[in-house]
Design a protein around this motif. Sequence first.
Motif, mmCIF file in Angstrom:
data_model
loop_
_atom_site.group_PDB
_atom_site.id
_atom_site.type_symbol
_atom_site.label_atom_id
_atom_site.label_comp_id
_atom_site.label_asym_id
_atom_site.label_seq_id
_atom_site.Cartn_x
_atom_site.Cartn_y
_atom_site.Cartn_z
ATOM 1 N N MET A 72 -5.808 -37.947 26.215
ATOM 2 C CA MET A 72 -7.046 -37.719 26.922
ATOM 3 C C MET A 72 -7.322 -38.532 28.088
ATOM 4 N N LEU A 73 -6.764 -39.874 28.036
ATOM 5 C CA LEU A 73 -6.753 -40.746 29.112
ATOM 6 C C LEU A 73 -6.168 -40.074 30.180
ATOM 7 N N ILE A 74 -4.952 -39.581 30.271
ATOM 8 C CA ILE A 74 -4.063 -38.938 31.301
ATOM 9 C C ILE A 74 -4.732 -37.556 31.781
ATOM 10 N N ALA A 75 -5.321 -36.816 30.691
ATOM 11 C CA ALA A 75 -5.909 -35.391 31.007
ATOM 12 C C ALA A 75 -7.125 -35.372 31.844
ATOM 13 N N VAL A 76 -7.814 -36.589 31.564
ATOM 14 C CA VAL A 76 -8.986 -36.813 32.566
ATOM 15 C C VAL A 76 -8.887 -37.464 33.800
ATOM 16 N N GLN A 228 -1.582 -22.876 49.415
ATOM 17 C CA GLN A 228 -2.728 -23.525 48.553
ATOM 18 C C GLN A 228 -2.491 -23.383 47.081
ATOM 19 N N ARG A 229 -1.641 -22.211 46.484
ATOM 20 C CA ARG A 229 -1.194 -22.471 45.248
ATOM 21 C C ARG A 229 -0.424 -23.637 44.873
ATOM 22 N N ILE A 230 0.605 -23.727 45.633
ATOM 23 C CA ILE A 230 1.521 -25.014 45.668
ATOM 24 C C ILE A 230 0.548 -26.267 45.435
ATOM 25 N N SER A 231 -0.484 -26.526 46.488
ATOM 26 C CA SER A 231 -1.275 -27.662 46.082
ATOM 27 C C SER A 231 -2.033 -27.876 45.084
ATOM 28 N N ILE A 232 -2.518 -26.644 44.511
ATOM 29 C CA ILE A 232 -3.392 -26.696 43.176
ATOM 30 C C ILE A 232 -2.402 -27.251 41.926
ATOM 31 N N CYS A 233 -1.340 -26.603 42.277
ATOM 32 C CA CYS A 233 -0.519 -26.613 41.051
ATOM 33 C C CYS A 233 -0.054 -27.955 40.808
ATOM 34 N N ILE A 234 0.325 -28.702 41.799
ATOM 35 C CA ILE A 234 1.010 -30.108 42.081
ATOM 36 C C ILE A 234 -0.195 -31.025 41.817
ATOM 37 N N GLU A 235 -1.541 -30.672 42.046
ATOM 38 C CA GLU A 235 -2.637 -31.577 41.869
ATOM 39 C C GLU A 235 -2.938 -31.619 40.212
ATOM 40 N N CYS A 236 -2.866 -30.634 39.757
ATOM 41 C CA CYS A 236 -3.192 -30.530 38.297
ATOM 42 C C CYS A 236 -1.908 -31.143 37.485
ATOM 43 N N GLY A 237 -0.632 -31.152 38.011
ATOM 44 C CA GLY A 237 0.405 -31.708 37.324
ATOM 45 C C GLY A 237 0.805 -33.093 37.583
ATOM 46 N N LEU A 238 0.491 -33.545 38.737
ATOM 47 C CA LEU A 238 0.768 -35.023 38.746
ATOM 48 C C LEU A 238 -0.642 -35.953 38.772
ATOM 49 N N GLN A 239 -0.936 -36.438 37.782
ATOM 50 C CA GLN A 239 -2.026 -37.287 37.684
ATOM 51 C C GLN A 239 -2.039 -38.907 37.711
ATOM 52 N N ASN A 240 -3.154 -39.357 38.151
ATOM 53 C CA ASN A 240 -3.164 -40.841 38.317
ATOM 54 C C ASN A 240 -2.758 -41.568 37.179
ATOM 55 N N GLY A 241 -1.405 -41.855 36.891
ATOM 56 C CA GLY A 241 -1.351 -42.682 35.821
ATOM 57 C C GLY A 241 -1.721 -44.103 35.698
ATOM 58 N N THR A 242 -1.594 -44.721 36.983
ATOM 59 C CA THR A 242 -2.221 -46.095 37.195
ATOM 60 C C THR A 242 -3.613 -45.974 36.686
#
Length: 290
Positions: A72-76, A228-242
């Motif tokens: 949940m930490l990474i999901a949020v 725009q689809r590419i941007s949204i897809c990447i934005e939802c897939g690469l989260q701020n792990g730090t």
Amino acid sequence: MGTVTDIVLPLVLAFMMLTLGLGLRVRDFGRLLTQPRDVLTGIAFQMLLLPAAGFLLVSMWPLTPEIAMGVMLIAVAPGGVTSNYLTSLARGDVALSVSLTAIASLLSVVTVPLVLAMSHEHIVGEALAGEVSIGRTAIGIFLIVTVPVLLGMLVRRFAPGAAERCMPYATKLSTAFFVLVLAGAILQERANVAAYFAEAGLVTLALNVTMMLLAFLGALALGSGPAQRISICIECGLQNGTLAIAVGVLLFGGGAYVIPAATYSLIMFGTGLLFLALARGKLAPAPGTA
């Protein structure tokens, strides 16, 4: 590890958010008015659909409470600076990616504490203790996320030349810091990495792949263009792990709670590179034709 988690980690995250702010202008937020469909789609998918998908997965998957809360930490967590760079390589809409990262990062002051509090009550069966309250978490996120972004925007506004000169170096440093934080999290739990990866690897892979598919197909269904689809897809897939690791340390003292953030961060680079190859080959318009 006290000095690293209490001082170095927040400073690293603050620097990464400062770097994000250096690349922002106030008009980037104007996309909410000029390009509302794509911005609202990206924000809704990342801030609502992603935590919902994570919650569904941890509810179905046989996980320990610590690993479940780590998912949940990474999901949020919002997207990170890395998503903006990968979007540019994939010929996506970089301005949209930066706007989504900035808006999600600013909203995280509210969304992260609320979602984690609700998740903790469901997964662990009790509310977060007073010493790790919603208010304390919100203040911590505000100081290490919101304030640096705003400072970076102020530098961009009043010293644009300096911001432009610093951006390439700051971006490279942010990427290096991200790798170091990830390596540190793995090193701290090196004796248990194999066991934790066996426990958290599949669920974080499922979360990553599911969200990238849902984001891409959802944006397609809602009429977003190829870039725009590419941007949204990447934005939802690469989260701020730090950020996920920092919040995990702030709330729970690290340990097993940050393992899903570490496994997700490793996995998202692999799936991100695969998506990059696919996007450059088939999904993105040729340069100059978008």
